[in-house]
Design an enzyme around this catalytic site. Structure first.
Site, PDB file in Angstrom:
ATOM      1  N   GLY A   1       0.796  -1.234   0.000  1.00  0.00           N
ATOM      2  CA  GLY A   1       0.000   0.000   0.000  1.00  0.00           C
ATOM      3  C   GLY A   1       0.819   1.270   0.000  1.00  0.00           C
ATOM      4  O   GLY A   1       0.273   2.368   0.138  1.00  0.00           O
TER       5      GLY A   1
ATOM      6  N   GLU B   1       4.739  -6.195   1.431  1.00  0.00           N
ATOM      7  CA  GLU B   1       4.189  -6.578   0.125  1.00  0.00           C
ATOM      8  C   GLU B   1       4.044  -5.368  -0.796  1.00  0.00           C
ATOM      9  O   GLU B   1       2.935  -4.963  -1.146  1.00  0.00           O
ATOM     10  CB  GLU B   1       2.812  -7.242   0.328  1.00  0.00           C
ATOM     11  CG  GLU B   1       2.863  -8.506   1.176  1.00  0.00           C
ATOM     12  CD  GLU B   1       1.467  -9.059   1.491  1.00  0.00           C
ATOM     13  OE1 GLU B   1       0.459  -8.370   1.229  1.00  0.00           O
ATOM     14  OE2 GLU B   1       1.414 -10.190   2.002  1.00  0.00           O
ATOM     15  N   PRO B   2       5.136  -4.764  -1.199  1.00  0.00           N
ATOM     16  CA  PRO B   2       5.023  -3.586  -2.071  1.00  0.00           C
ATOM     17  C   PRO B   2       4.697  -3.982  -3.506  1.00  0.00           C
ATOM     18  O   PRO B   2       5.237  -4.948  -4.022  1.00  0.00           O
ATOM     19  CB  PRO B   2       6.437  -2.978  -2.010  1.00  0.00           C
ATOM     20  CG  PRO B   2       7.329  -4.153  -1.780  1.00  0.00           C
ATOM     21  CD  PRO B   2       6.546  -5.139  -0.946  1.00  0.00           C
ATOM     22  N   GLY B   3       3.789  -3.254  -4.133  1.00  0.00           N
ATOM     23  CA  GLY B   3       3.505  -3.444  -5.553  1.00  0.00           C
ATOM     24  C   GLY B   3       3.765  -2.135  -6.259  1.00  0.00           C
ATOM     25  O   GLY B   3       4.803  -1.915  -6.873  1.00  0.00           O
ATOM     26  N   ARG B   4       2.797  -1.211  -6.084  1.00  0.00           N
ATOM     27  CA  ARG B   4       2.855   0.096  -6.749  1.00  0.00           C
ATOM     28  C   ARG B   4       4.175   0.835  -6.503  1.00  0.00           C
ATOM     29  O   ARG B   4       4.728   1.426  -7.420  1.00  0.00           O
ATOM     30  CB  ARG B   4       1.699   0.945  -6.208  1.00  0.00           C
ATOM     31  CG  ARG B   4       1.540   2.288  -6.864  1.00  0.00           C
ATOM     32  CD  ARG B   4       0.556   3.148  -6.070  1.00  0.00           C
ATOM     33  NE  ARG B   4      -0.586   2.447  -5.587  1.00  0.00           N
ATOM     34  CZ  ARG B   4      -1.779   2.391  -6.192  1.00  0.00           C
ATOM     35  NH1 ARG B   4      -1.948   3.035  -7.320  1.00  0.00           N
ATOM     36  NH2 ARG B   4      -2.780   1.717  -5.660  1.00  0.00           N
TER      37      ARG B   4
ATOM     38  N   ARG C   1      -7.616   3.362 -14.620  1.00  0.00           N
ATOM     39  CA  ARG C   1      -7.482   4.064 -13.338  1.00  0.00           C
ATOM     40  C   ARG C   1      -8.174   5.438 -13.311  1.00  0.00           C
ATOM     41  O   ARG C   1      -8.858   5.751 -12.341  1.00  0.00           O
ATOM     42  CB  ARG C   1      -6.013   4.190 -12.910  1.00  0.00           C
ATOM     43  CG  ARG C   1      -5.299   2.832 -12.771  1.00  0.00           C
ATOM     44  CD  ARG C   1      -3.997   2.913 -11.998  1.00  0.00           C
ATOM     45  NE  ARG C   1      -4.247   3.148 -10.590  1.00  0.00           N
ATOM     46  CZ  ARG C   1      -4.103   4.295  -9.991  1.00  0.00           C
ATOM     47  NH1 ARG C   1      -3.696   5.352 -10.664  1.00  0.00           N
ATOM     48  NH2 ARG C   1      -4.374   4.419  -8.715  1.00  0.00           N
TER      49      ARG C   1
ATOM     50  N   CYS D   1     -16.662   4.016 -26.500  1.00  0.00           N
ATOM     51  CA  CYS D   1     -17.964   4.699 -26.469  1.00  0.00           C
ATOM     52  C   CYS D   1     -18.521   4.785 -25.055  1.00  0.00           C
ATOM     53  O   CYS D   1     -19.469   4.086 -24.691  1.00  0.00           O
ATOM     54  CB  CYS D   1     -18.919   3.988 -27.406  1.00  0.00           C
ATOM     55  SG  CYS D   1     -18.358   4.178 -29.084  1.00  0.00           S
ATOM     56  N   GLU D   2     -17.893   5.588 -24.243  1.00  0.00           N
ATOM     57  CA  GLU D   2     -18.296   5.812 -22.848  1.00  0.00           C
ATOM     58  C   GLU D   2     -17.805   7.202 -22.488  1.00  0.00           C
ATOM     59  O   GLU D   2     -16.657   7.549 -22.800  1.00  0.00           O
ATOM     60  CB  GLU D   2     -17.556   4.866 -21.892  1.00  0.00           C
ATOM     61  CG  GLU D   2     -17.856   3.425 -22.021  1.00  0.00           C
ATOM     62  CD  GLU D   2     -18.771   2.888 -20.929  1.00  0.00           C
ATOM     63  OE1 GLU D   2     -19.194   3.666 -20.041  1.00  0.00           O
ATOM     64  OE2 GLU D   2     -19.051   1.693 -20.989  1.00  0.00           O
TER      65      GLU D   2
HETATM   66  N1  LLP Z   1      -0.926  -6.944  -0.401  1.00  0.00           N
HETATM   67  C1  LLP Z   1      -2.251  -7.160  -0.522  1.00  0.00           C
HETATM   68  C2  LLP Z   1      -2.890  -8.171   0.302  1.00  0.00           C
HETATM   69  C3  LLP Z   1      -3.010  -6.391  -1.435  1.00  0.00           C
HETATM   70  O1  LLP Z   1      -4.325  -6.604  -1.553  1.00  0.00           O
HETATM   71  C4  LLP Z   1      -2.365  -5.404  -2.228  1.00  0.00           C
HETATM   72  C5  LLP Z   1      -3.115  -4.593  -3.191  1.00  0.00           C
HETATM   73  C6  LLP Z   1      -0.962  -5.244  -2.072  1.00  0.00           C
HETATM   74  C7  LLP Z   1      -0.278  -6.018  -1.141  1.00  0.00           C
HETATM   75  C8  LLP Z   1      -0.158  -4.260  -2.878  1.00  0.00           C
HETATM   76  O2  LLP Z   1      -0.569  -2.962  -2.712  1.00  0.00           O
HETATM   77  P1  LLP Z   1       0.324  -1.795  -3.332  1.00  0.00           P
HETATM   78  O3  LLP Z   1       1.661  -1.805  -2.610  1.00  0.00           O
HETATM   79  O4  LLP Z   1       0.514  -2.072  -4.772  1.00  0.00           O
HETATM   80  O5  LLP Z   1      -0.465  -0.573  -3.097  1.00  0.00           O
HETATM   81  N2  LLP Z   1      -6.183  -1.332  -8.629  1.00  0.00           N
HETATM   82  C9  LLP Z   1      -5.883  -0.331  -7.626  1.00  0.00           C
HETATM   83  C10 LLP Z   1      -5.013  -0.906  -6.519  1.00  0.00           C
HETATM   84  C11 LLP Z   1      -5.620  -2.095  -5.842  1.00  0.00           C
HETATM   85  C12 LLP Z   1      -4.683  -2.715  -4.822  1.00  0.00           C
HETATM   86  C13 LLP Z   1      -5.203  -4.031  -4.349  1.00  0.00           C
HETATM   87  N3  LLP Z   1      -4.373  -4.689  -3.371  1.00  0.00           N
HETATM   88  C14 LLP Z   1      -5.227   0.873  -8.292  1.00  0.00           C
HETATM   89  O6  LLP Z   1      -5.152   0.928  -9.523  1.00  0.00           O
HETATM   90  O7  LLP Z   1      -4.839   1.824  -7.614  1.00  0.00           O
END
Ligand code: LLP
Length: 415
Positions: free
Chosen positions: A238, A272-275, A314, A344-345
């Site tokens: 997050g 758990e970094p993603g973004r 997004r 078309c939206e």
């Molecule tokens: N761990 C768990 C259990 C999660 O559900 C998520 C994201 C993450 C880690 C990674 O979160 P991050 O570090 O990437 O923020 N589609 C949305 C984001 C949805 C995130 C869902 N869970 C967007 O485009 O902003």
């Protein structure tokens, strides 16, 4: 940051964007390996003083090439489906470095995960606990699990991105964890190794994490009182980035807060970094098809580009604001534009009210789309999914071909 302007042309690392377009056309997602690698190393360096494990959140960007390269850097993975597990395995990463979250894991998915020897299942309901223990019995194994708790913390983010509110579907209440833990003590088919939470996404303040870890530690102590020794504390992901004006979460400050709270604790911290890792590494490149200028100022000026909401949802879904730049410096008059796609939206916009000097045929770069960009794309309006390129220094690697109509229609049948 991956983008820089050299002699009036925007480039990703060492590659001018027009070269990428020559290579694969538009629209295309292009990722900077240098940015991703730097951000991974920076993240790791911030936490180097704490025993920890980094599990990249596969959902942010699950391209196989990205997963393989992250595995080579030593990342573990956080997954939420059997499909994501399959991708991680095919990327060559060891299943023992994978944690599996999600409220709706099917029996088939759980059984697949357990047979691979997955590192940990983050259990999100009492029914899931029962299902995992039953599977443990059937397979005659003792699966590692963590309890995913909902600590009920408002992390002050977009409501669609909050996952730990009292009305969120995710995780167990603390009471449920304690009750289930008592049951687990007598189960030879469950091995509880940790507690986990995930507060939401695009969080810009350290405070909610400080509160969450305090709550998790309290729970660890209560579990210890009933004789349960835990090895892992997972605070989820997050970690927010700066899309436009908002500030990026200060990872070094986060590490310092968490390390203070974890001092004298034996548990390993999981993240758990993603973004944070991949968001800023990605750019969506698109071409302006038509300009619809309104000189009377009665309605907006529209720049219709060849990327659309099906390629990047997004802005439509979360009102997310991604910065947009033109690729080649231009002398065209600077105007305010709504950057829209061909779908078309009316929700099909990529940016509203953007001051840009653009002409028909120009290329634009939509920034910070490495996370939750391509992975959330669809075939809406029968549009084919775009190509993905990984830029590595002066090398362009096609890591996903542009889809063809045959790809799209392959599974349909006349009846
Ligand atoms: N761990 C768990 C259990 C999660 O559900 C998520 C994201 C993450 C880690 C990674 O979160 P991050 O570090 O990437 O923020 N589609 C949305 C984001 C949805 C995130 C869902 N869970 C967007 O485009 O902003």
């Amino acid at each position: 940051m991956p983008l820089r302007r050299v002699n009036g042309t925007l480039q990703i690392d060492d590659i001018p964007i027009p070269k990428i377009v020559e290579f694969v056309g538009t629209p295309v997602y292009a990722y900077s390996w240098q940015t991703l690698e730097e951000r991974y190393h920076w993240f790791e360096s911030c936490f180097s003083g704490i025993p920890h494990r980094t599990h990249y959140a596969v959902k942010a960007n699950s391209n196989l090439a990205i997963l393989r390269r992250l595995a080579e850097l030593g990342a573990g993975f956080d997954i939420v489906s059997g499909g994501e597990l399959e991708r991680v395995l095919r990327s060559g990463a060891p299943p023992a470095h994978v944690v599996y979250s999600g409220v709706g894991k099917s029996t088939e998915e759980l059984s697949f995960a357990l047979k691979t020897g997955i590192g940990c299942i983050n259990v999100e309901s009492t029914s899931e606990f029962d299902r995992v223990s039953q599977l443990g019995k059937t397979l005659n194994i003792r699966p590692n699990i963590a309890f995913r708790v909902n600590p009920e913390i408002d992390a002050d983010t977009n409501p669609y991105l909050a996952t730990a509110l009292s009305n969120s579907k995710f995780g167990l209440s603390e009471k449920e964890v304690l009750e289930t833990a008592c049951r687990s003590k007598s189960s030879p088919h469950i091995n509880v190794i940790g507690v986990a939470c995930h507060l939401g996404s695009q969080i810009s303040s350290v405070n909610p994490y400080g509160t969450a870890i305090a709550d998790l530690l309290k729970l660890v102590d209560q579990l210890q009182e009933i004789g349960m020794d835990l090895h892992y504390i997972n605070v989820g992901g997050g970690f927010g980035i700066s899309y436009d004006l908002e500030k990026e979460l200060q990872i070094a400050e986060l590490a310092s807060v968490l390390s203070k709270q974890l001092a004298n604790r034996s548990q390993v911290l999981c993240l758990e970094p993603g973004r944070f890792l991949i968001g800023p590494a990605g750019t969506l490149i698109s071409r302006v098809e038509y300009l619809k200028v309104n000189d009377q100022n009665t309605r907006p000026n529209f720049a219709v580009v060849d990327a659309a909401m099906n390629d990047l949802i997004r802005p439509a879904l979360y009102k997310a604001r991604h910065d947009i730049e033109i690729v080649l410096d231009s002398n065209a008059p600077c105007k305010k534009w709504n950057i829209v796609g061909p779908v078309c939206e009316s929700a099909d916009f990529l940016g509203l009210d953007r001051l840009l000097s653009i002409s028909e045929g120009d290329l634009i770069a939509i920034k910070d789309v490495g996370a939750y960009g391509f992975v959330q794309s669809s075939n809406y309006n029968s549009r084919t999914r775009v190509a993905e390129v990984l830029v590595d220094g002066s090398k362009m690697n096609l890591i996903r071909e542009r889809e063809t109509m045959d790809d799209q229609l392959r599974r349909e049948r006349f009846a």
